[in-house]
Design a protein around this motif. Structure first.
Motif, short mmCIF file in Angstrom:
data_model
loop_
_atom_site.label_atom_id
_atom_site.label_comp_id
_atom_site.label_asym_id
_atom_site.label_seq_id
_atom_site.Cartn_x
_atom_site.Cartn_y
_atom_site.Cartn_z
N VAL A 20 -33.95 31.78 22.93
CA VAL A 20 -34.18 30.80 24.00
C VAL A 20 -35.61 30.85 24.50
O VAL A 20 -36.18 29.82 24.87
N THR A 21 -36.24 32.03 24.51
CA THR A 21 -37.64 32.06 24.92
C THR A 21 -38.52 31.37 23.89
O THR A 21 -39.50 30.70 24.25
N ASN A 22 -38.17 31.48 22.61
CA ASN A 22 -38.90 30.75 21.58
C ASN A 22 -38.73 29.24 21.75
O ASN A 22 -39.68 28.47 21.58
N PHE A 23 -37.51 28.82 22.07
CA PHE A 23 -37.26 27.40 22.35
C PHE A 23 -38.15 26.93 23.49
O PHE A 23 -38.81 25.88 23.40
N GLN B 166 -36.91 14.31 25.04
CA GLN B 166 -35.62 14.60 24.42
C GLN B 166 -35.81 14.99 22.95
O GLN B 166 -35.23 15.97 22.47
N ALA B 167 -36.65 14.22 22.25
CA ALA B 167 -36.91 14.51 20.84
C ALA B 167 -37.59 15.86 20.68
O ALA B 167 -37.28 16.62 19.73
N ILE B 168 -38.48 16.18 21.59
CA ILE B 168 -39.16 17.49 21.54
C ILE B 168 -38.15 18.62 21.73
O ILE B 168 -38.19 19.63 21.02
N CYS B 169 -37.24 18.47 22.69
CA CYS B 169 -36.22 19.50 22.91
C CYS B 169 -35.34 19.70 21.67
O CYS B 169 -35.04 20.84 21.28
N GLU B 170 -34.94 18.60 21.04
CA GLU B 170 -34.11 18.71 19.86
C GLU B 170 -34.87 19.38 18.71
O GLU B 170 -34.35 20.25 18.02
N SER B 171 -36.12 18.97 18.53
CA SER B 171 -36.92 19.57 17.45
C SER B 171 -37.20 21.04 17.72
O SER B 171 -37.16 21.87 16.79
N ALA B 172 -37.47 21.39 18.97
CA ALA B 172 -37.74 22.79 19.31
C ALA B 172 -36.50 23.65 19.10
O ALA B 172 -36.59 24.80 18.63
N ALA B 173 -35.33 23.10 19.41
CA ALA B 173 -34.09 23.86 19.22
C ALA B 173 -33.83 24.10 17.73
O ALA B 173 -33.47 25.21 17.33
N TRP B 174 -34.02 23.09 16.91
CA TRP B 174 -33.81 23.26 15.47
C TRP B 174 -34.85 24.19 14.87
O TRP B 174 -34.54 24.97 13.96
N SER B 175 -36.06 24.14 15.37
CA SER B 175 -37.09 25.06 14.90
C SER B 175 -36.72 26.50 15.25
O SER B 175 -36.84 27.42 14.43
N ALA B 176 -36.28 26.71 16.49
CA ALA B 176 -35.85 28.04 16.91
C ALA B 176 -34.63 28.51 16.11
O ALA B 176 -34.47 29.70 15.83
N ALA B 177 -33.77 27.56 15.72
CA ALA B 177 -32.59 27.89 14.93
C ALA B 177 -32.98 28.44 13.57
O ALA B 177 -32.45 29.46 13.10
N TYR B 178 -33.90 27.77 12.92
CA TYR B 178 -34.36 28.22 11.60
C TYR B 178 -34.96 29.62 11.69
O TYR B 178 -34.70 30.49 10.86
N GLU B 179 -35.75 29.84 12.73
CA GLU B 179 -36.40 31.13 12.88
C GLU B 179 -35.40 32.25 13.12
O GLU B 179 -35.50 33.33 12.52
N VAL B 180 -34.43 32.03 14.00
CA VAL B 180 -33.53 33.13 14.35
C VAL B 180 -32.61 33.49 13.19
O VAL B 180 -32.27 34.67 12.99
N GLN B 181 -32.20 32.51 12.39
CA GLN B 181 -31.35 32.83 11.24
C GLN B 181 -32.13 33.67 10.23
O GLN B 181 -31.59 34.64 9.67
N ALA B 182 -33.38 33.32 9.99
CA ALA B 182 -34.20 34.11 9.08
C ALA B 182 -34.47 35.50 9.66
O ALA B 182 -34.49 36.51 8.93
N GLN B 183 -34.66 35.55 10.97
CA GLN B 183 -34.90 36.82 11.64
C GLN B 183 -33.72 37.77 11.46
O GLN B 183 -33.89 38.96 11.15
#
Length: 354
Positions: free
Chosen positions: A48-51, A259-276
């Protein structure tokens, strides 16, 4: 809820007793964002802090958040309640922490013998999952956005071996989600407690075993200091999704680009945390092995008992709750397709590279 409620500086709103109010000053919005986890907990907290950091950077500071860890603003299991009530415009955590409101919420985090993290993401994005998620969350005036997954969990840390179903009976075990319902059918006293309480409860003997996440976070929380037997994988939790959840009125008041920025940031954070999780779970498991932790797998009999119990649990929930039935209309189709594909592709690949 009107624009003046969310996009107003704090004095009047604070007087009304809200826990978190956005402030609009010089064209900038600042919102409080509580999470269900300690905010600096590896991966689940930093998700969430990354988001928040991504949104701030992508919006050039037009939308920023102050992240509050579990218990700092609202209780770990009360995040969605606060967002629903308008006491916080947005929150973060796994949906199953709010499943007391609706058992269908479990499917948006993960269910026993269900989808892996990548399969779950595919269902949300392409298989109709997001649409039914939006529909169910709209009942409580919420807008959910997927923000990642902690991948396949460890089945738990035990002080004694579990060689049979009989060894589970009577255990006091910290376990989350529908895994708890499965274990209850096998005679376990399943207890749900916030993450910061797990170590102390295991150390004091209040619980005999604990399921938390997987080697990376389990090691960070020190569970190996209390128990030296860890079972994996968790067939009862093959993946655990995370979400950023907005109050719909607050969401509607954001301009489309934010709104688009929030959605993109969430998906970006999602990709990172799964790889992490993939990267650090492997490293932590090797370190824990070197420290003497014994990693085991449940016997076929225990897994079969878990699977049978899960069939009972999901059938009971489906009969009792129309939203569960609605979620399963798309989830079960996607799961069957993913299962057939993984048998043909992933399983032979993994077996062949051993």
């Amino acid at each position: 809820m009107h624009r003046r409620t969310f996009l107003k500086t704090g004095a009047g709103v604070a007087a009304a007793g809200t826990l978190a109010s956005p402030a609009l000053a010089s064209g900038k919005i600042h919102w409080k964002l509580p999470t269900a986890f300690p905010k600096m907990a590896p991966a689940v907290g930093t998700n969430v802090t990354n988001f928040a950091e991504r949104v701030a950077a992508m919006s050039d500071g037009r939308l920023t958040f102050t992240v509050y860890g579990a218990g700092e603003l609202v209780p770990a299991f009360g995040v969605e309640d606060a967002v629903q009530a308008g006491n916080a415009p947005v929150g973060h955590g796994p949906t199953y922490y709010a499943a007391g409101k609706n058992p269908a919420l479990h499917w948006f985090t993960g269910v026993p013998f269900g989808m892996t993290s990548t399969e779950h993401t595919a269902w949300l994005r392409w298989g109709g999952g997001q649409e039914v998620w939006d529909e169910i969350y709209a009942q409580r005036n919420l807008k959910p956005i997927y923000s990642g997954n902690s991948n396949t969990q460890s089945a738990g840390w035990f002080k004694k071996p579990v060689d049979s179903v009989e060894d589970l009976k009577g255990l006091n075990m910290r376990v989350a989600g529908l895994a708890g319902e499965v274990y209850r059918k096998l005679g376990v006293n399943a207890v749900l407690m916030p993450p910061p309480e797990i170590f102390q409860a295991l150390q004091s003997g209040a619980i005999d075993a604990a399921e938390w996440v997987a080697p990376y976070l389990d090691q960070a929380f020190g569970l190996q200091k209390i128990a030296d037997i860890c079972y994996l994988p968790a067939f009862t939790e093959p993946g655990a999704g995370l979400a950023v959840v907005f109050n719909k009125d607050a969401w509607a008041e954001l301009p489309p680009d934010l709104q688009a920025i929030c959605e993109s940031a969430a998906w970006s954070a999602a990709y990172e945390v799964q790889a992490q999780f993939d990267h650090f779970n492997a490293k932590s498991m090797a370190e824990l092995k070197a420290q003497g932790v014994e990693f085991r797998s449940f016997s076929d009999d225990v897994v079969a008992a878990q699977r049978a119990a899960w069939t009972e649990v999901q059938d009971e929930l489906t009969a009792a709750n129309p939203d569960v039935a609605k979620v399963r209309e798309t989830y079960d189709v996607a799961l069957a397709e993913a299962r057939d594909y993984s048998r043909a592709m992933a399983l032979p690949l993994l077996a062949g590279r051993v």
